[in-house]
Design an enzyme around this catalytic site. Structure first.
Site, PDB file in Angstrom:
ATOM      1  N   TYR A 144       0.644  -1.196   0.121  1.00  0.00           N
ATOM      2  CA  TYR A 144       0.026  -0.107  -0.079  1.00  0.00           C
ATOM      3  C   TYR A 144       0.983   1.480  -0.070  1.00  0.00           C
ATOM      4  CZ  TYR A 144      -4.505  -2.050   0.525  1.00  0.00           C
ATOM      5  OH  TYR A 144      -5.865  -2.819   0.109  1.00  0.00           O
ATOM      6  N   LYS A 163       3.213 -13.594   6.642  1.00  0.00           N
ATOM      7  CA  LYS A 163       3.627 -14.773   5.515  1.00  0.00           C
ATOM      8  C   LYS A 163       5.061 -14.902   5.654  1.00  0.00           C
ATOM      9  CE  LYS A 163       2.144 -17.654   2.306  1.00  0.00           C
ATOM     10  NZ  LYS A 163       1.568 -18.807   2.801  1.00  0.00           N
ATOM     11  N   ASP A 173      -2.363 -17.399   5.702  1.00  0.00           N
ATOM     12  CA  ASP A 173      -3.429 -18.255   5.107  1.00  0.00           C
ATOM     13  C   ASP A 173      -4.077 -18.921   5.978  1.00  0.00           C
ATOM     14  OD1 ASP A 173      -1.211 -20.155   5.523  1.00  0.00           O
ATOM     15  OD2 ASP A 173      -0.503 -19.611   3.577  1.00  0.00           O
ATOM     16  N   ASP A 216      -6.000  -6.104   5.263  1.00  0.00           N
ATOM     17  CA  ASP A 216      -6.998  -6.012   4.418  1.00  0.00           C
ATOM     18  C   ASP A 216      -8.144  -7.064   4.347  1.00  0.00           C
ATOM     19  OD1 ASP A 216      -8.740  -4.091   2.715  1.00  0.00           O
ATOM     20  OD2 ASP A 216      -7.410  -4.142   1.199  1.00  0.00           O
TER      21      ASP A 216
END
Length: 456
Positions: free
Chosen positions: A150, A220, A320, A344
């Site tokens: 972002y 992640k 995930d 998000d």
């Protein structure tokens, strides 16, 4: 204009009895929503403080309203007002089409360095939900606002700029992993130690202040080791460095609990319990693990004998699997700290579990300067503009967050009481009415009236 400015003094927000609060009513359905919301806010303040306190509202312009009046989507006067008065609130804004500012919301966050996107997600009993146990959801997401993808550092495929970037990456840095360089766009994902630390610090202090039991670092890092993996590592570092007496990491809790249960356990036996694959490790790996166990055992005086159970538990989770587990074991998550893109996904997925983004509150905050803008998390829904139809819950609950941030907890509690009672009575706007058997359909303004009535 009467009223006084909110200020930041010695790291604490100082709020006068008549604070000036800038607001943007928003585009599309924004005016309908704002009218209902402002009446709820003013009623809550009056009911809580009987005239001793009041909000002095100051309208500022952004979006279509600003463009029509000034020719600018985000006038400098609006930015200056949010900077001067510290705390403000806004409805949904249109994103300009055809270049320039990609998002007015993102622009405000970047200009004022509002590095925390705060998204509490809590189920209101009776709200229609697509999941079996929505009541298990009571989480607060601290989403980093200024870094990650972002940050907007990217170059379009085929452009002269992207060709320079690809040439540098391939020829100077020796990167061979770009599969189709001739047609690739390129983006850069910055994740800094400073950005991570201030976000995680805010999340830890919130969790401690609110009596939450755990904070989960979502990342992640198994794939992006030097960005998302670093986020995880830096998060653990600041937790154990600056809040040592108040926190325990998950691995520390295992080691300490092993010692509590068996005071005679050896370091090697403890290491083997922490890592079942201990015997398959190399000698060097085993040595590192034993050293970790020995270091943690130095905490026995402050964290042993079960005392660790009273500390804030710091843990981490891969992004995930987190998206799966917030569905299957939502009650294991309380406060989440994560980067922008993960946050998000998570915040919108969680909002769906508790009734949709239409009632999801949000805020963008800089805990260092005190600047904060509370906002609707949904879009402008222009086809419903002026129909007095849509649910004002997102702005109303964002306002409740604002009052809590200001220390006006009584107003926060009254607003939540009004919302919860109204929903339990099945007096709702169309979005809930169509999913609730036996509900009474209310207009946007009527829903505001019912909330005010149910504050009593």
């Amino acid at each position: 204009m009467t009223g006084e400015k909110i200020s930041m003094q010695n790291g604490n927000l100082t709020v006068p009895d008549q604070p000036i609060i800038p607001f943007i009513e928003g585009d599309g359905t924004g005016p309908d929503i704002w009218r209902a919301s402002q009446r709820v806010f003013d009623a809550g303040v009056e009911k809580a403080y009987k005239g001793k306190r009041k909000i002095v509202w100051k309208e500022v312009l952004a979006g279509e309203n600003a463009f029509n009046q000034t020719g600018e989507w985000l006038p400098q006067a609006t930015v200056d007002a949010f900077r001067e008065y510290l705390v403000g609130i806004k409805g949904p804004l249109t994103t300009p089409v055809g270049g320039g500012i990609r998002s007015l919301n993102v622009a405000l966050r970047q200009i004022l360095d509002l590095y925390v996107c705060l998204r509490p997600v809590k189920y209101v009993d009776g709200v229609p939900s697509p999941v079996k146990k929505p009541g298990d959801v009571d989480m607060v997401i601290f989403r980093e606002n200024t870094e990650d993808i972002y940050a907007g550092i990217e170059w379009q495929n085929g452009s002269p700029e992207v060709k320079k970037v690809i040439d540098f990456i391939q020829n100077e840095m020796g990167v061979k992993k770009i599969r189709f360089p001739e047609s690739s766009g390129i983006g850069i994902k910055p994740v800094s130690k400073e950005g991570t630390e201030r976000l995680v610090k805010g999340a830890i202090e919130y969790a401690l202040r609110e009596g939450r039991k755990s904070l989960t670092l979502v990342h992640k890092g198994n794939i992006m080791k030097f960005t998302e993996g670093a986020f995880k590592n830096w998060g653990y570092e600041i937790a154990t460095r600056d809040y040592r007496d108040k926190v325990v990491t998950q691995r520390e809790s295992w080691i300490i609990d092993n010692k509590d249960r068996n005071p005679d356990i050896t370091v090697e036996e403890n290491a083997r319990k922490v890592e079942p694959g201990y015997d398959l490790m190399t000698k060097d790996q085993q040595k590192v693990l034993r050293e970790e166990v020995e270091t943690v055992l130095n905490l026995m005086n402050t964290h042993g004998s079960g005392k660790w159970k009273e500390k804030l538990l710091i843990k981490d989770s891969i992004a995930d699997i987190t998206l799966q587990q917030v569905l299957t074991r939502a009650n294991e998550f309380e406060v989440i700290a994560t980067m922008n893109l993960n946050g998000d996904y998570l915040s919108d997925a969680l909002a769906a579990q508790v009734g949709g983004i239409g009632i999801a509150p949000g805020a963008n905050i800089n805990y260092i300067t005190g600047h904060a803008i509370f906002e609707a998390t949904h879009g402008t829904a222009p086809k419903y503009a002026g129909l007095d139809k849509v649910n004002p819950g997102s702005v109303i609950l964002s306002g409740a967050m604002m009052f809590k941030y200001m220390g006006w907890n009584e107003v926060h509690d009254l607003i939540w009481k009004g919302i919860e009672k109204s929903v339990s009575q099945k007096q709702v706007t169309y979005d809930f009415h169509r999913l609730m058997e036996g509900a009474t359909l209310l207009k946007c303004s009527e829903f505001g009236d019912v909330i005010i009535k149910n504050m009593d």
